[in-house]
Design a protein around this motif. Structure first.
Motif, short mmCIF file in Angstrom:
data_model
loop_
_atom_site.label_atom_id
_atom_site.label_comp_id
_atom_site.label_asym_id
_atom_site.label_seq_id
_atom_site.Cartn_x
_atom_site.Cartn_y
_atom_site.Cartn_z
N ALA A 209 0.82 -1.21 0.00
CA ALA A 209 0.00 0.00 0.00
C ALA A 209 0.86 1.26 0.00
N LYS A 210 1.99 1.20 0.67
CA LYS A 210 2.83 2.39 0.82
C LYS A 210 3.74 2.63 -0.37
N TYR A 211 4.26 1.55 -0.98
CA TYR A 211 5.30 1.72 -2.00
C TYR A 211 4.87 1.27 -3.41
N SER A 212 3.85 0.45 -3.52
CA SER A 212 3.41 0.00 -4.84
C SER A 212 2.24 0.81 -5.38
N GLN A 260 -1.68 -3.67 -11.60
CA GLN A 260 -2.74 -2.91 -10.94
C GLN A 260 -3.91 -3.82 -10.58
N GLY A 261 -4.20 -4.78 -11.47
CA GLY A 261 -5.27 -5.73 -11.21
C GLY A 261 -5.03 -6.58 -9.98
N TRP A 262 -3.78 -7.07 -9.81
CA TRP A 262 -3.49 -7.88 -8.63
C TRP A 262 -3.80 -7.10 -7.36
N ALA A 263 -3.44 -5.84 -7.34
CA ALA A 263 -3.73 -5.02 -6.15
C ALA A 263 -5.21 -4.70 -6.04
N ALA A 293 -8.42 0.93 7.28
CA ALA A 293 -8.28 2.23 6.63
C ALA A 293 -7.18 2.20 5.57
N LEU A 294 -6.08 1.55 5.89
CA LEU A 294 -4.97 1.46 4.93
C LEU A 294 -5.39 0.72 3.67
N MET A 295 -6.08 -0.42 3.84
CA MET A 295 -6.47 -1.23 2.69
C MET A 295 -7.58 -0.56 1.89
N LEU A 296 -8.52 0.06 2.56
CA LEU A 296 -9.62 0.72 1.86
C LEU A 296 -9.12 1.91 1.05
N ARG A 297 -8.17 2.63 1.59
CA ARG A 297 -7.60 3.76 0.86
C ARG A 297 -6.95 3.29 -0.44
N ALA A 298 -6.16 2.22 -0.34
CA ALA A 298 -5.50 1.70 -1.54
C ALA A 298 -6.52 1.15 -2.53
N ALA A 299 -7.48 0.37 -2.04
CA ALA A 299 -8.46 -0.27 -2.92
C ALA A 299 -9.28 0.75 -3.69
#
Length: 457
Positions: A209-212, A260-263, A293-299
């Protein structure tokens, strides 16, 4: 941009899915009959026939997983026997493979699906067989977790490129760590130290989430919210992050759409799991709210980027920044063209992403965020409708693939070009066929009111 107004109803996809499952039967039988297993795992098609391409053996589980999921969808016992027998005979090396970051691909597609079907009562209960599947998952999760690099402030499962390399793909391997953790397993280290698989999965998710993933915060001049980089590079001496990079995309500063799809699917899957786990499990790691919160932000950043940077029908080109994209004209305001002369389409990126869109929509709806949920569900419906019909659905009985217009490694020139005057087109891949099958089973269960499909049980 994806034309959300053209979204079909979920139920209207049912005839397309039925046709897909019908076609899959002959494809599975053709590969089982004709493919030479001595060549290694089948990877992609050339002139419609599956062949291999040595890099790593990361696609074998997809082959058997397709058969298992075909049984899931249709009850076809021949498909189940094909997938189960070959899993038992051929997958042990993948369970103990210390050289790859692909355990979640290979072993959940096979052992994981078989265990799930037994728990659901779809295949007969057998204690020893279930123990066999669970042992494979436990060992696979621990082996994957041992492929570890410490970074400043955390760590990650490093790719087959080496300890400096974080691949965005690997977020889907976090599933095997999570399932092994749910089975009560841990990684045992030096001095009998017990290492939490949950903690390692969370740290890898945080690193991804932070670097990819980018968030439009000025990290570099190509920092567009929701874009991803295939590879993040770290200094293994001091654990410092160094730069974005890409192996299969155009550059580290463009978005390789399959990555991007994998994430896009990895973060929502983990959000679904977190919602089922007790809050106290996350207290040693900063609390569940932090991770949600971290995962939802990235998703959500990734999903928005996909919608805004994909043609109207939801089908991706291989890289958002491909060097010849400008030659395609106003490509974002028309359906993708897999037969163009300049840049290849990669339908597999869309097949993977679509599942993530549906899962994210469902998660947000459970939180009462219906407007956002509707947006992502509509994008998933548009994409699925395109994937499960021609020219992406492979209807030729002589072609062994299910999903056409797949791209493996465009920079290396590995993909077949039936017409040298055009970009690569017309071929399939094991990961594309598997994820199309997984998406089809997911949607079929939603339509028919079956058990909700998750990687965890």
């Amino acid at each position: 941009m994806i034309d959300l107004k053209s979204a079909p109803t979920l139920e209207s996809l049912s005839p397309q899915l039925d046709r897909f499952f019908e076609l899959a039967k002959s494809k599975v039988e053709s590969i089982d009959k004709e493919y030479d297993d001595a060549k290694g795992s089948p990877v992609f098609t050339v002139d419609g026939k599956y062949t291999t391409r040595g890099w790593t053996e990361w696609t074998e589980g997809f082959r058997y997983g397709i058969s298992i999921l075909h049984f899931d969808a249709t009850g076809d016992e021949t498909s189940l026997k094909s997938g189960r027998d070959r899993t038992v005979a051929n997958m042990a090396s993948h369970v103990s493979h210390i050289g790859v970051h692909d355990h979640g691909f290979n072993n959940l597609s096979t052992y994981g699906n078989l265990r799930r079907l037994m728990i659901e009562g779809r295949i007969p209960e057998n204690e020893w067989e279930k123990n066999f599947y669970e042992l494979a998952i436990k060992v696979s999760g621990a082996v994957q977790a041992a492929r570890w690099t410490e970074r400043q402030g955390g760590g990650f499962i490093h790719s087959f490129n080496g300890p400096h390399s974080l691949f965005v793909d690997t977020i889907r391997s976090c599933r095997i760590l999570m399932q092994a953790h749910l089975l009560g397993h841990s990684l045992m280290g030096e001095g009998d130290k017990s290492i939490s698989l949950l903690e390692r999965a969370l740290q890898h998710i945080e690193s991804t989430a932070k670097y990819s993933v980018f968030y439009g915060e000025g990290r570099d001049i190509w920092d567009v919210a929701g874009r991803t980089t295939h590879e993040a590079i770290f200094n293994t001496k001091d654990g410092a992050y160094r730069c974005p990079n890409s192996q299969q995309g155009y550059t580290g500063f463009t978005t390789w759409t399959r990555g991007q799809g994998w994430a896009a699917v990895g973060f929502p899957e983990e959000l679904e799991l977190l919602a089922t786990m007790p809050d106290e499990a996350f207290e040693p790691f900063g609390g569940k709210a932090k991770w949600e919160a971290l995962m939802l932000r990235a998703a959500t950043a990734i999903a928005d980027n996909f919608i805004e940077n994909t043609p109207t029908d939801g089908i991706s080109y291989w890289d958002q920044g491909g060097p010849n994209m400008h030659k395609l004209g106003d490509y974002l305001n028309q359906p993708a063209d897999p037969f163009n002369e300049h840049e290849p389409v990669d339908s597999t990126a869309s097949a993977i992403t679509a599942q993530g869109l549906f899962r994210l929509a469902r998660y947000l709806r459970s939180k009462g965020e219906n407007d956002k949920a509707n947006r992502y569900e509509q994008a998933g419906l548009v994409t699925a409708q395109a994937l499960f019909r021609e020219p992406y659905l492979s209807t030729d009985s002589n072609h062994q693939g299910l999903l056409l217009h797949s791209i493996y490694h465009h920079p290396n020139g590995w993909d077949n070009r039936p017409d040298p005057s055009k970009a690569p087109y017309g071929e399939s891949s094991m990961w594309g066929d598997y994820h199309a099958m997984e998406l089809a089973v997911y949607l079929q269960r939603l339509i028919n009111g079956g058990p909700y499909l998750t990687f965890f049980k």
